[in-house]
Design an enzyme around this catalytic site. Structure first.
Site, PDB file in Angstrom:
ATOM      1  N   LEU A  89       0.817  -1.223   0.000  1.00 33.36           N
ATOM      2  CA  LEU A  89       0.000   0.000   0.000  1.00 33.36           C
ATOM      3  C   LEU A  89       0.846   1.267   0.000  1.00 33.36           C
ATOM      4  O   LEU A  89       0.608   2.190   0.775  1.00 33.36           O
ATOM      5  CB  LEU A  89      -0.960  -0.017   1.191  1.00 33.36           C
ATOM      6  CG  LEU A  89      -2.066  -1.060   1.085  1.00 33.36           C
ATOM      7  CD1 LEU A  89      -2.890  -1.105   2.369  1.00 33.36           C
ATOM      8  CD2 LEU A  89      -2.969  -0.803  -0.121  1.00 33.36           C
TER       9      LEU A  89
ATOM     10  N   MET B  25       1.574   3.553  -5.444  1.00 38.41           N
ATOM     11  CA  MET B  25       0.979   2.866  -6.597  1.00 38.41           C
ATOM     12  C   MET B  25      -0.148   1.935  -6.159  1.00 38.41           C
ATOM     13  O   MET B  25      -1.224   1.909  -6.756  1.00 38.41           O
ATOM     14  CB  MET B  25       2.046   2.076  -7.362  1.00 38.41           C
ATOM     15  CG  MET B  25       3.075   2.924  -8.061  1.00 38.41           C
ATOM     16  SD  MET B  25       2.363   3.958  -9.351  1.00 38.41           S
ATOM     17  CE  MET B  25       2.075   2.778 -10.656  1.00 38.41           C
TER      18      MET B  25
ATOM     19  N   ASN C   1      -0.566  -5.016   3.683  1.00 34.75           N
ATOM     20  CA  ASN C   1       0.751  -4.388   3.558  1.00 34.75           C
ATOM     21  C   ASN C   1       1.668  -4.985   4.617  1.00 34.75           C
ATOM     22  O   ASN C   1       1.211  -5.312   5.719  1.00 34.75           O
ATOM     23  CB  ASN C   1       0.615  -2.867   3.757  1.00 34.75           C
ATOM     24  CG  ASN C   1       1.877  -2.140   3.352  1.00 34.75           C
ATOM     25  OD1 ASN C   1       2.188  -2.059   2.166  1.00 34.75           O
ATOM     26  ND2 ASN C   1       2.624  -1.634   4.318  1.00 34.75           N
TER      27      ASN C   1
ATOM     28  N   LYS D 143       8.118  -3.081  -3.653  1.00 38.39           N
ATOM     29  CA  LYS D 143       9.426  -2.713  -4.187  1.00 38.39           C
ATOM     30  C   LYS D 143       9.971  -3.877  -5.011  1.00 38.39           C
ATOM     31  O   LYS D 143       9.963  -5.018  -4.539  1.00 38.39           O
ATOM     32  CB  LYS D 143      10.366  -2.431  -3.013  1.00 38.39           C
ATOM     33  CG  LYS D 143      11.344  -1.358  -3.289  1.00 38.39           C
ATOM     34  CD  LYS D 143      12.216  -1.120  -2.069  1.00 38.39           C
ATOM     35  CE  LYS D 143      13.067   0.087  -2.275  1.00 38.39           C
ATOM     36  NZ  LYS D 143      12.319   1.335  -2.277  1.00 38.39           N
TER      37      LYS D 143
ATOM     38  N   GLY E  42       2.433   5.204 -15.715  1.00 37.00           N
ATOM     39  CA  GLY E  42       1.591   6.385 -15.564  1.00 37.00           C
ATOM     40  C   GLY E  42       1.741   7.012 -14.194  1.00 37.00           C
ATOM     41  O   GLY E  42       1.097   8.019 -13.898  1.00 37.00           O
TER      42      GLY E  42
ATOM     43  N   LYS F 194       7.551  -3.240 -20.774  1.00 39.20           N
ATOM     44  CA  LYS F 194       7.515  -2.100 -19.845  1.00 39.20           C
ATOM     45  C   LYS F 194       8.910  -1.487 -19.710  1.00 39.20           C
ATOM     46  O   LYS F 194       9.066  -0.264 -19.650  1.00 39.20           O
ATOM     47  CB  LYS F 194       6.993  -2.555 -18.469  1.00 39.20           C
ATOM     48  CG  LYS F 194       7.122  -1.505 -17.359  1.00 39.20           C
ATOM     49  CD  LYS F 194       6.337  -0.231 -17.667  1.00 39.20           C
ATOM     50  CE  LYS F 194       6.076   0.692 -16.496  1.00 39.20           C
ATOM     51  NZ  LYS F 194       7.134   1.144 -15.671  1.00 39.20           N
TER      52      LYS F 194
ATOM     53  N   GLU G 256      11.227   6.314 -22.750  1.00 38.69           N
ATOM     54  CA  GLU G 256      10.961   7.513 -21.925  1.00 38.69           C
ATOM     55  C   GLU G 256      12.285   8.244 -21.626  1.00 38.69           C
ATOM     56  O   GLU G 256      12.351   9.473 -21.717  1.00 38.69           O
ATOM     57  CB  GLU G 256      10.279   7.031 -20.643  1.00 38.69           C
ATOM     58  CG  GLU G 256       9.937   8.068 -19.621  1.00 38.69           C
ATOM     59  CD  GLU G 256       9.388   7.390 -18.349  1.00 38.69           C
ATOM     60  OE1 GLU G 256       8.448   6.578 -18.434  1.00 38.69           O
ATOM     61  OE2 GLU G 256       9.936   7.666 -17.263  1.00 38.69           O
ATOM     62  N   TYR G 257      13.327   7.494 -21.315  1.00 40.97           N
ATOM     63  CA  TYR G 257      14.647   8.116 -21.109  1.00 40.97           C
ATOM     64  C   TYR G 257      15.047   8.883 -22.373  1.00 40.97           C
ATOM     65  O   TYR G 257      15.557  10.002 -22.301  1.00 40.97           O
ATOM     66  CB  TYR G 257      15.726   7.043 -20.889  1.00 40.97           C
ATOM     67  CG  TYR G 257      15.954   6.579 -19.474  1.00 40.97           C
ATOM     68  CD1 TYR G 257      14.946   5.973 -18.741  1.00 40.97           C
ATOM     69  CD2 TYR G 257      17.213   6.697 -18.881  1.00 40.97           C
ATOM     70  CE1 TYR G 257      15.177   5.511 -17.461  1.00 40.97           C
ATOM     71  CE2 TYR G 257      17.448   6.233 -17.600  1.00 40.97           C
ATOM     72  CZ  TYR G 257      16.429   5.634 -16.896  1.00 40.97           C
ATOM     73  OH  TYR G 257      16.667   5.181 -15.621  1.00 40.97           O
TER      74      TYR G 257
ATOM     75  N   HIS H  56      41.362 -12.982 -37.114  1.00 39.03           N
ATOM     76  CA  HIS H  56      39.927 -13.186 -36.876  1.00 39.03           C
ATOM     77  C   HIS H  56      39.155 -13.460 -38.160  1.00 39.03           C
ATOM     78  O   HIS H  56      37.945 -13.661 -38.111  1.00 39.03           O
ATOM     79  CB  HIS H  56      39.343 -11.969 -36.148  1.00 39.03           C
ATOM     80  CG  HIS H  56      39.856 -11.843 -34.749  1.00 39.03           C
ATOM     81  ND1 HIS H  56      39.730 -12.839 -33.814  1.00 39.03           N
ATOM     82  CD2 HIS H  56      40.529 -10.844 -34.120  1.00 39.03           C
ATOM     83  CE1 HIS H  56      40.290 -12.457 -32.676  1.00 39.03           C
ATOM     84  NE2 HIS H  56      40.781 -11.252 -32.838  1.00 39.03           N
TER      85      HIS H  56
HETATM   86  P1  NBP Z   1       7.777   1.315  -3.480  1.00 38.47           P
HETATM   87  O1  NBP Z   1       8.534   0.833  -4.646  1.00 38.47           O
HETATM   88  O2  NBP Z   1       8.332   2.425  -2.681  1.00 38.47           O
HETATM   89  O3  NBP Z   1       7.559   0.066  -2.494  1.00 38.47           O
HETATM   90  C1  NBP Z   1       6.918   0.238  -1.269  1.00 38.47           C
HETATM   91  C2  NBP Z   1       6.059  -0.954  -0.916  1.00 38.47           C
HETATM   92  O4  NBP Z   1       6.837  -2.145  -0.969  1.00 38.47           O
HETATM   93  C3  NBP Z   1       5.520  -0.841   0.496  1.00 38.47           C
HETATM   94  O5  NBP Z   1       4.206  -1.332   0.507  1.00 38.47           O
HETATM   95  C4  NBP Z   1       6.467  -1.727   1.286  1.00 38.47           C
HETATM   96  O6  NBP Z   1       5.948  -2.231   2.467  1.00 38.47           O
HETATM   97  C5  NBP Z   1       6.671  -2.822   0.291  1.00 38.47           C
HETATM   98  N1  NBP Z   1       7.824  -3.683   0.556  1.00 38.47           N
HETATM   99  C6  NBP Z   1       9.137  -3.388   0.597  1.00 38.47           C
HETATM  100 BR1  NBP Z   1       9.850  -1.727   0.439  1.00 38.47          BR
HETATM  101  N2  NBP Z   1       9.907  -4.434   0.844  1.00 38.47           N
HETATM  102  C7  NBP Z   1       9.052  -5.444   0.981  1.00 38.47           C
HETATM  103  C8  NBP Z   1       9.241  -6.802   1.277  1.00 38.47           C
HETATM  104  N3  NBP Z   1      10.447  -7.331   1.426  1.00 38.47           N
HETATM  105  N4  NBP Z   1       8.149  -7.572   1.367  1.00 38.47           N
HETATM  106  C9  NBP Z   1       6.933  -7.048   1.201  1.00 38.47           C
HETATM  107  N5  NBP Z   1       6.685  -5.745   0.912  1.00 38.47           N
HETATM  108  C10 NBP Z   1       7.752  -4.971   0.801  1.00 38.47           C
HETATM  109  O7  NBP Z   1       6.250   1.650  -3.846  1.00 38.47           O
HETATM  110  P2  NBP Z   1       5.606   2.300  -5.151  1.00 38.47           P
HETATM  111  O8  NBP Z   1       6.331   3.521  -5.547  1.00 38.47           O
HETATM  112  O9  NBP Z   1       4.155   2.345  -4.889  1.00 38.47           O
HETATM  113  O10 NBP Z   1       5.889   1.205  -6.281  1.00 38.47           O
HETATM  114  C11 NBP Z   1       5.397  -0.132  -6.195  1.00 38.47           C
HETATM  115  C12 NBP Z   1       5.938  -0.886  -7.403  1.00 38.47           C
HETATM  116  O11 NBP Z   1       5.432  -0.262  -8.583  1.00 38.47           O
HETATM  117  C13 NBP Z   1       7.450  -0.860  -7.510  1.00 38.47           C
HETATM  118  O12 NBP Z   1       7.914  -2.088  -7.988  1.00 38.47           O
HETATM  119  C14 NBP Z   1       7.727   0.219  -8.522  1.00 38.47           C
HETATM  120  O13 NBP Z   1       8.928  -0.020  -9.240  1.00 38.47           O
HETATM  121  C15 NBP Z   1       6.515   0.105  -9.437  1.00 38.47           C
HETATM  122  N6  NBP Z   1       6.140   1.350 -10.126  1.00 38.47           N
HETATM  123  C16 NBP Z   1       6.194   2.542  -9.482  1.00 38.47           C
HETATM  124  C17 NBP Z   1       5.819   3.715 -10.149  1.00 38.47           C
HETATM  125  C18 NBP Z   1       5.833   5.046  -9.455  1.00 38.47           C
HETATM  126  O14 NBP Z   1       5.569   6.061 -10.140  1.00 38.47           O
HETATM  127  N7  NBP Z   1       6.088   5.101  -8.159  1.00 38.47           N
HETATM  128  C19 NBP Z   1       5.375   3.629 -11.472  1.00 38.47           C
HETATM  129  C20 NBP Z   1       5.306   2.389 -12.086  1.00 38.47           C
HETATM  130  C21 NBP Z   1       5.687   1.260 -11.401  1.00 38.47           C
HETATM  131  P3  NBP Z   1       6.207  -1.457   3.843  1.00 38.47           P
HETATM  132  O15 NBP Z   1       5.143  -0.418   3.921  1.00 38.47           O
HETATM  133  O16 NBP Z   1       6.078  -2.514   4.868  1.00 38.47           O
HETATM  134  O17 NBP Z   1       7.589  -0.871   3.778  1.00 38.47           O
END
Ligand code: NBP
Length: 498
Positions: free
Chosen positions: A14, A17, A36, A82, A150, A206, A213-214, A476
């Site tokens: 939670l 995203m 979560n 993550k 997005g 993706k 995007e880069y 070669h």
């Molecule tokens: P984050 O990438 O910051 O991850 C945070 C979440 O991961 C929290 O719910 C956290 O739980 C959980 N978590 C972690 Br850290 N380690 C964990 C573990 N070992 N076991 C279980 N849960 C764990 O969050 P986000 O930015 O919402 O992104 C989520 C995913 O979506 C990522 O993979 C990211 O690459 C991808 N994404 C992000 C975006 C963006 O714009 N942010 C866009 C597209 C894709 P906790 O609360 O207990 O620490």
């Protein structure tokens, strides 16, 4: 006793995203249970006004077992956690940097039944998704690795989604994913979400999306830097230029936000915020992955690689400051000819370079599809990127049309529309690159794109000399132009009669 309510899908993770995707799912009529790792965040989320307004369509769980117990069968559990973590999980930790998802899968496995579905919506390296899909299929669990693009806003209002994995899982999640995704088309009839392909195909696509995007961001930055330094445009003038460009074939989310960035003042100083930001770009690694995988495949994705390097050199701020006091550039500072004509030329350089960047991205995906045995539909992918995601742009419609007309198109540059666009931009593009070189303004995106174009359109390249050198120092061998199908040949270069 009334039976306990069962939910359509469960979501773990939670953070920004996950929360937004959950609200989006509920808005589209699905019942969602959430969990979560830090369980207090479940309660915090459910206590928000927005979550409370969803009534019993939303439920919290305080353990994975409780989450699993709340779901309709076959269960669908989406992980928005993550994608990289430093702590390896014991059983699945082949790739320790991606252990968080493995750790959760290991915990989930004993709780699930045959036919249940696990979905990873994080930015995961596709090889992990390949591995996990196979590993879980052997245990009767269906796995999906989906790209979600997005950002926060996309997750809430409609992301672009790129699912791949076990095809048997797709019909089970399709109604949910397509309902929550962005929509495009004259009547909003096309969801920006469709099945990409087996195993890691969705995460690969993706990754290419992020790499493109880069490239887009670097090309826009090249344009900004040339307009600012060669012409001395103010932020207000830059805003006007990008506003105009956004009403042309360059119409896109990234050009739109660039336009707006030039209007924002720093609340502290009242000066333009963009000028207060340190010129050292960060990166999370998907561009680097794309570049590394392009090298593995031998496909020249030079735009993303150059963009990754441009960020790397930008982050060497201290060194650049020192070098700027030692190393000199040309004396000329400003472009001396017609200003508004040059702005038009920069626009054309941006468009032509962008075409090269997308051409490279699609070539890499086609090569990856061969290497990893996926059937990718490039036209469909262009459509999925048309809305919801960071690279959404009107021009993706043209890419879709090009692949619809020729699904086996070798390179977008060969499609009639793009060939004509690049050819008509060519004189302007060359003048912009030449001007940047003359004035000593770095334009890595524009110049690498032009080099790619010139190399790709060259019947002959100087690689004959490289082959001669390789044969000279390392035996070669080489092939001969006058003896096709024969060889390889070797020459004793030192003792051959001169
Ligand atoms: P984050 O990438 O910051 O991850 C945070 C979440 O991961 C929290 O719910 C956290 O739980 C959980 N978590 C972690 Br850290 N380690 C964990 C573990 N070992 N076991 C279980 N849960 C764990 O969050 P986000 O930015 O919402 O992104 C989520 C995913 O979506 C990522 O993979 C990211 O690459 C991808 N994404 C992000 C975006 C963006 O714009 N942010 C866009 C597209 C894709 P906790 O609360 O207990 O620490």
């Amino acid at each position: 006793m009334a039976s306990e309510k069962k939910y359509d899908i469960g979501l773990m993770g939670l953070a920004v995203m996950g929360q937004n995707l959950v609200l989006n799912m509920v808005d589209h009529g699905f019942d969602v249970a959430v969990f979560n790792r830090t369980t207090s965040k479940v309660d915090d989320f459910l206590a928000t006004e927005e979550a409370r307004s969803k009534g019993d369509k939303l439920a919290g769980a305080h353990s994975l077992a409780e989450l699993v117990g709340k779901l309709k069968s076959p269960r669908k559990i989406m992980l928005m956690i993550k994608s990289k973590d430093a702590v390896p999980a014991p059983e699945l930790a082949l790739y320790p940097e991606n252990a968080a998802v493995d750790a959760v899968i290991a915990e989930l496995l004993p709780l699930l039944d045959q036919g249940d579905v696990i979905i990873d919506g994080g930015n995961t390296q596709f090889k992990d998704t390949e591995r996990r899909t196979k590993y879980l299929a052997q245990r009767g669990i269906r796995y999906i690795g989906t790209g979600v693009s997005g950002g926060e806003e996309g997750a809430r209002r409609g992301p672009s989604m790129m699912p791949g994995g076990d095809p048997e899982a797709w019909p089970l999640v399709k109604p949910i994913f397509q309902a929550i995704s962005a929509k495009v088309g004259p009547n909003g009839e096309f969801p920006c979400c469709d099945w990409i392909g087996d195993r890691g195909a969705g995460h690969y696509v993706k990754m290419v999306h992020n790499g493109v995007e880069y490239g887009d961001m670097q090309l826009i930055s090249d344009a900004y830097w040339i307009l600012k330094n060669a012409l001395g445009l103010s932020n207000a003038e830059l805003h006007d230029v990008f506003a105009k460009w956004n009403e042309s074939e360059l119409d896109s989310y990234l050009v739109e936000i660039t336009r707006d960035i030039f209007t924002v003042d720093d609340p502290e100083t009242g000066e333009p915020l963009v000028d207060k930001i340190l010129d050292a770009a960060g990166a999370k690694g998907t561009g680097k992955w794309m570049s590394q995988l392009a090298l593995d495949l031998g496909t020249p994705s030079t735009l993303v690689t150059e963009a990754v390097y441009a960020r790397a050199i930008s982050s060497m701020k201290d060194q650049r400051v020192r070098a700027s006091k030692v190393l000199s550039g040309p004396n000329a500072q400003r472009y001396q000819r017609d200003k508004s004509e040059f702005i038009g030329q920069v626009k054309q350089a941006l468009y032509a370079s962008k075409i090269c960047s997308y051409a490279q991205g699609f070539v890499q995906m086609q090569a990856a599809a061969k290497e990893y045995d996926w059937k990718l539909d490039c036209g469909k992918i262009a459509l999925l990127w048309r809305g919801g995601c960071i690279i959404r742009a009107v021009f993706l419609e043209r890419i879709k049309e090009a692949f619809d007309a020729d699904p086996n198109l070798e390179n977008l540059l060969l499609a009639p529309y793009f060939k004509a666009a690049v050819e008509s931009a060519q004189p302007a593009w060359r003048n912009v690159v030449k001007t940047a070189i003359e004035l000593g303004i770095p334009a890595p995106g524009f110049s690498t794109a032009l080099t790619y174009y010139d190399s790709y359109r060259s019947e002959k390249l100087p690689a004959n000399l490289i082959q001669a050198q390789r044969d000279y120092f390392g035996a070669h061998t080489y092939l001969r132009v006058d003896k096709p199908g024969e060889g390889p040949f070797h020459t004793d270069w030192i003792n051959v009669k001169k």
